[in-house]
Scaffold this motif. Structure first.
Motif, PDB file in Angstrom:
ATOM      1  N   CYS A 163       0.884  -1.169   0.062  1.00  0.00           N
ATOM      2  CA  CYS A 163       0.068   0.116  -0.048  1.00  0.00           C
ATOM      3  C   CYS A 163       0.830   1.371   0.119  1.00  0.00           C
ATOM      4  O   CYS A 163       0.521   2.393  -0.618  1.00  0.00           O
ATOM      5  CB  CYS A 163      -0.834   0.015   1.356  1.00  0.00           C
ATOM      6  SG  CYS A 163      -2.231  -1.095   1.063  1.00  0.00           S
ATOM      7  N   LYS A 164       1.960   1.253   0.798  1.00  0.00           N
ATOM      8  CA  LYS A 164       2.764   2.373   1.146  1.00  0.00           C
ATOM      9  C   LYS A 164       3.521   2.829  -0.337  1.00  0.00           C
ATOM     10  O   LYS A 164       3.848   3.900  -0.761  1.00  0.00           O
ATOM     11  CB  LYS A 164       3.859   2.272   1.982  1.00  0.00           C
ATOM     12  CG  LYS A 164       3.107   2.348   3.407  1.00  0.00           C
ATOM     13  CD  LYS A 164       4.191   2.333   4.653  1.00  0.00           C
ATOM     14  CE  LYS A 164       4.618   3.838   4.665  1.00  0.00           C
ATOM     15  NZ  LYS A 164       5.552   4.073   6.142  1.00  0.00           N
ATOM     16  N   ILE A 165       3.926   1.826  -1.111  1.00  0.00           N
ATOM     17  CA  ILE A 165       4.427   1.991  -2.637  1.00  0.00           C
ATOM     18  C   ILE A 165       3.620   2.128  -3.806  1.00  0.00           C
ATOM     19  O   ILE A 165       3.871   2.495  -5.163  1.00  0.00           O
ATOM     20  CB  ILE A 165       5.427   0.962  -3.025  1.00  0.00           C
ATOM     21  CG1 ILE A 165       4.891  -0.473  -3.036  1.00  0.00           C
ATOM     22  CG2 ILE A 165       6.612   0.888  -1.893  1.00  0.00           C
ATOM     23  CD1 ILE A 165       5.940  -1.541  -3.574  1.00  0.00           C
ATOM     24  N   GLY A 166       2.127   1.918  -3.336  1.00  0.00           N
ATOM     25  CA  GLY A 166       0.984   2.493  -4.151  1.00  0.00           C
ATOM     26  C   GLY A 166       0.619   1.412  -5.048  1.00  0.00           C
ATOM     27  O   GLY A 166      -0.303   1.508  -6.067  1.00  0.00           O
ATOM     28  N   VAL A 167       0.997  -0.037  -4.832  1.00  0.00           N
ATOM     29  CA  VAL A 167       0.694  -1.110  -5.355  1.00  0.00           C
ATOM     30  C   VAL A 167      -0.893  -1.350  -5.141  1.00  0.00           C
ATOM     31  O   VAL A 167      -1.580  -1.763  -5.997  1.00  0.00           O
ATOM     32  CB  VAL A 167       1.476  -2.379  -5.433  1.00  0.00           C
ATOM     33  CG1 VAL A 167       0.849  -3.642  -6.104  1.00  0.00           C
ATOM     34  CG2 VAL A 167       2.829  -2.001  -5.943  1.00  0.00           C
ATOM     35  N   LEU A 168      -1.123  -1.260  -4.025  1.00  0.00           N
ATOM     36  CA  LEU A 168      -2.586  -1.721  -3.294  1.00  0.00           C
ATOM     37  C   LEU A 168      -3.072  -0.229  -3.234  1.00  0.00           C
ATOM     38  O   LEU A 168      -2.348   0.694  -2.630  1.00  0.00           O
ATOM     39  CB  LEU A 168      -2.603  -2.536  -2.343  1.00  0.00           C
ATOM     40  CG  LEU A 168      -2.159  -3.916  -2.411  1.00  0.00           C
ATOM     41  CD1 LEU A 168      -2.129  -4.646  -1.426  1.00  0.00           C
ATOM     42  CD2 LEU A 168      -3.040  -4.787  -3.607  1.00  0.00           C
ATOM     43  N   ARG A 169      -4.425   0.001  -3.404  1.00  0.00           N
ATOM     44  CA  ARG A 169      -5.009   1.284  -3.143  1.00  0.00           C
ATOM     45  C   ARG A 169      -6.081   1.249  -2.302  1.00  0.00           C
ATOM     46  O   ARG A 169      -6.711   0.180  -1.943  1.00  0.00           O
ATOM     47  CB  ARG A 169      -5.533   2.074  -4.649  1.00  0.00           C
ATOM     48  CG  ARG A 169      -4.201   2.158  -5.621  1.00  0.00           C
ATOM     49  CD  ARG A 169      -4.642   2.332  -6.888  1.00  0.00           C
ATOM     50  NE  ARG A 169      -3.505   2.544  -7.875  1.00  0.00           N
ATOM     51  CZ  ARG A 169      -2.455   3.383  -7.857  1.00  0.00           C
ATOM     52  NH1 ARG A 169      -3.019   4.606  -7.323  1.00  0.00           N
ATOM     53  NH2 ARG A 169      -1.606   3.367  -8.529  1.00  0.00           N
ATOM     54  N   VAL A 170      -6.790   2.323  -1.838  1.00  0.00           N
ATOM     55  CA  VAL A 170      -7.769   2.481  -0.863  1.00  0.00           C
ATOM     56  C   VAL A 170      -8.968   1.776  -1.352  1.00  0.00           C
ATOM     57  O   VAL A 170      -9.610   1.126  -0.529  1.00  0.00           O
ATOM     58  CB  VAL A 170      -8.172   3.916  -0.731  1.00  0.00           C
ATOM     59  CG1 VAL A 170      -9.472   4.100   0.104  1.00  0.00           C
ATOM     60  CG2 VAL A 170      -7.269   4.722  -0.063  1.00  0.00           C
ATOM     61  N   ASP A 171      -9.491   1.707  -2.532  1.00  0.00           N
ATOM     62  CA  ASP A 171     -10.511   0.934  -3.015  1.00  0.00           C
ATOM     63  C   ASP A 171     -10.367  -0.728  -3.054  1.00  0.00           C
ATOM     64  O   ASP A 171     -11.147  -1.174  -3.329  1.00  0.00           O
ATOM     65  CB  ASP A 171     -11.128   1.397  -4.256  1.00  0.00           C
ATOM     66  CG  ASP A 171     -10.162   1.634  -5.546  1.00  0.00           C
ATOM     67  OD1 ASP A 171      -8.974   1.127  -5.402  1.00  0.00           O
ATOM     68  OD2 ASP A 171     -10.609   1.948  -6.566  1.00  0.00           O
TER      69      ASP A 171
END
Length: 313
Positions: free
Chosen positions: A158-166
């Motif tokens: 999540c921190k590197i942006g691979v996984l997102r809020v949705d």
């Protein structure tokens, strides 16, 4: 200091040397750290994200989620390819070490398949958490510290942006749930010892997070109350919808005798009047019994994504 000094390069995943500070101040440093704040924030965000939702409900499945499930399917397939060996002791089958050696060798490659090319530099650090998340190959044991490493692995993604809020619901229902299935298969196949288990006084021999998220799923359920989870019929009819009940089912498959005797803490929880109270209590218990216990957290790795530096807010 200058900003260059603050974060170590991504490649360097390191551990705080235990000799540097004694246990108590080590724990104090950990509780004040950015890593602790980020980790706990991640757990609580997901707790809210799955509140009142069934495992079987509709949710978005992104490409990274599908890739993570494929990664876990690979680990599952390796179990089939590495059958337990004949050995005198009943527990801790040595075939686990063979299985683990394969993960140790392939982890970076597996992680690289999940993250986009422009983030390739993060793969070595993120892979450390994946390797930590499946148990200890020397002791052939598994416990909540290993589970925490998998949550940290997802937190890093999540921190590197691979996984997102949705992706929140899919992170818990699709990825973490698949992880649990693979861990249960490991535990059964290689007869793994519980790591740092408190026996009858612990919540569960192996897991904790699915009880937190699973109790959140059940908040405001029209008919299921905490007292129902000790009812075999209720568990059999509803376990596919609720993580909490999946955990109860697994315990009853693995253990014999009265539930109140082999799982005393859970038995006590069944007397709590509401799921929201259960959920709040489990979060407090998780901090006290897992995250703030030195034997559990002494192996936690810190790097540039989950830094040991104090929270800066």
């Amino acid at each position: 200091g200058t900003s260059e000094e603050v974060a170590p390069p991504v490649q360097q995943c390191f551990m705080v040397p235990k000799k540097e500070i004694n246990v108590v101040s080590d724990m104090a440093k950990w509780k004040r750290s950015q890593a602790y704040a980020d980790y706990m924030g991640f757990i609580l965000t997901l707790n809210e994200g799955v509140r009142g939702k069934k495992l079987t409900c509709e949710y978005k499945i992104s490409e990274p989620i599908e890739k993570l499930v494929a990664l876990l399917n690979t680990l599952d397939r390796w179990i089939d390819e590495t059958p337990p060996v004949d050995q005198p002791s009943r527990f801790g089958n040595k075939a686990f070490r063979t299985w683990y050696a394969k993960l140790d060798q392939e982890a970076e490659k597996l992680v690289s398949a999940v993250i986009p090319k422009h983030l390739a530099d993060a793969a070595p650090e993120v892979a450390v958490y994946l390797k930590e998340s499946v148990g200890n190959s020397t002791r052939i044991d598994y416990g909540t510290g290993h589970e925490a490493a998998f949550a940290a692995f997802l937190c890093c993604l999540c921190k590197i942006g691979v996984l997102r809020v949705d992706d929140q619901m899919a992170i818990v229902f699709k990825v973490f749930n698949r992880y649990l299935e693979v861990m249960r298969k490991l535990q059964k196949t290689y007869r793994m010892e519980p790591a740092g288990s408190q026996g009858v006084w612990g919540l569960d021999d192996f897991q904790f997070l699915p009880f937190i998220w699973g109790s959140s799923q059940l908040i405001d359920h029209p008919s299921l109350e905490p007292r129902h989870f000790v009812d075999e019929k209720v568990v059999n009819e509803n376990h596919k919808d609720f993580m909490f009940l999946e955990c109860i089912l697994f315990i009853t498959e693995m253990k014999t005798g009265p539930f109140a005797e082999h799982s005393n803490q859970l038995w006590n929880i069944s007397a709590v009047p509401s799921w929201s109270k259960v959920n709040q209590g489990l979060i407090r218990m998780y901090k006290a019994e897992c995250l703030e216990k030195f034997p559990v957290i002494q192996h936690f790795k810190f790097g540039s994504l989950l830094p040991i530096q104090p929270v800066t807010s």
